[in-house]
Design a protein around this motif. Structure first.
Motif, PDB file in Angstrom:
ATOM      1  N   SER A  83      42.795 -40.613 -28.711  1.00  0.00           N
ATOM      2  CA  SER A  83      43.624 -39.847 -29.642  1.00  0.00           C
ATOM      3  C   SER A  83      42.752 -38.890 -30.436  1.00  0.00           C
ATOM      4  N   PRO A  84      43.292 -37.741 -30.842  1.00  0.00           N
ATOM      5  CA  PRO A  84      42.497 -36.759 -31.581  1.00  0.00           C
ATOM      6  C   PRO A  84      41.835 -37.313 -32.844  1.00  0.00           C
ATOM      7  N   ASP A  85      42.449 -38.308 -33.463  1.00  0.00           N
ATOM      8  CA  ASP A  85      41.844 -38.900 -34.669  1.00  0.00           C
ATOM      9  C   ASP A  85      40.841 -40.001 -34.341  1.00  0.00           C
ATOM     10  N   GLY A  86      40.684 -40.335 -33.056  1.00  0.00           N
ATOM     11  CA  GLY A  86      39.710 -41.333 -32.626  1.00  0.00           C
ATOM     12  C   GLY A  86      40.110 -42.775 -32.883  1.00  0.00           C
ATOM     13  N   LYS A  87      41.328 -43.010 -33.354  1.00  0.00           N
ATOM     14  CA  LYS A  87      41.757 -44.368 -33.696  1.00  0.00           C
ATOM     15  C   LYS A  87      42.228 -45.177 -32.495  1.00  0.00           C
ATOM     16  N   TYR A  88      42.705 -44.496 -31.462  1.00  0.00           N
ATOM     17  CA  TYR A  88      43.285 -45.202 -30.323  1.00  0.00           C
ATOM     18  C   TYR A  88      42.751 -44.680 -29.001  1.00  0.00           C
ATOM     19  N   VAL A  89      42.731 -45.564 -28.014  1.00  0.00           N
ATOM     20  CA  VAL A  89      42.425 -45.213 -26.641  1.00  0.00           C
ATOM     21  C   VAL A  89      43.689 -45.505 -25.843  1.00  0.00           C
ATOM     22  N   LEU A  90      44.106 -44.537 -25.033  1.00  0.00           N
ATOM     23  CA  LEU A  90      45.336 -44.657 -24.254  1.00  0.00           C
ATOM     24  C   LEU A  90      44.975 -44.703 -22.773  1.00  0.00           C
ATOM     25  N   LEU A  91      45.511 -45.683 -22.065  1.00  0.00           N
ATOM     26  CA  LEU A  91      45.219 -45.871 -20.647  1.00  0.00           C
ATOM     27  C   LEU A  91      46.501 -45.741 -19.845  1.00  0.00           C
ATOM     28  N   THR A  92      46.474 -44.969 -18.748  1.00  0.00           N
ATOM     29  CA  THR A  92      47.627 -44.924 -17.859  1.00  0.00           C
ATOM     30  C   THR A  92      47.443 -45.977 -16.777  1.00  0.00           C
ATOM     31  N   ASN A  93      48.490 -46.759 -16.560  1.00  0.00           N
ATOM     32  CA  ASN A  93      48.465 -47.858 -15.594  1.00  0.00           C
ATOM     33  C   ASN A  93      49.462 -47.566 -14.482  1.00  0.00           C
ATOM     34  N   ASN A  94      48.941 -47.160 -13.331  1.00  0.00           N
ATOM     35  CA  ASN A  94      49.761 -46.691 -12.222  1.00  0.00           C
ATOM     36  C   ASN A  94      50.627 -47.792 -11.624  1.00  0.00           C
ATOM     37  N   GLU A  95      50.110 -48.992 -11.506  1.00  0.00           N
ATOM     38  CA  GLU A  95      50.864 -50.073 -10.871  1.00  0.00           C
ATOM     39  C   GLU A  95      51.911 -50.685 -11.801  1.00  0.00           C
TER      40      GLU A  95
END
Length: 99
Positions: free
Chosen positions: A14-26
């Motif tokens: 995230s732009p504020d560095g607070k979160y990491v977002l992961l895409t899960n294809n399955e």
């Protein structure tokens, strides 16, 4: 330690560095992770074939491609809920954001 039992395709901080977002294809979702504690905050269901991901510069929205539905899910970053789905071309993969 964070353990994920899914297929992660892309990562977005995230732009504020607070979160990491992961895409899960399955599992067809986006995992939201607290960047300091590494705890999973939420799994946000999207469409089939979740793949590309980008966050708006103002950190209000997350856009996720769904390759097997030919759509992009729009996620409200405050609620971690899908607020819209946009039909796009065949097999959307990567995505960028330009305000």
């Amino acid at each position: 330690m964070l353990s994920l039992l899914c297929e992660v395709h892309n990562v977005q901080v995230s732009p504020d560095g607070k979160y990491v977002l992961l895409t899960n294809n399955e599992s067809n979702n986006v995992t939201v992770i607290d960047a300091k504690s590494y705890n999973v905050v939420q799994n946000v269901p999207t469409g089939k074939g979740t793949h590309g991901i980008v966050t708006s510069n103002d950190n209000k929205f997350v856009y996720v491609t769904n390759m097997y539905e030919n759509t992009v899910s729009v996620i409200d970053n405050n609620t971690n809920k899908v607020i819209g789905t946009v039909a796009v071309g065949e097999i959307p993969n990567g995505i960028t954001y330009k305000p």
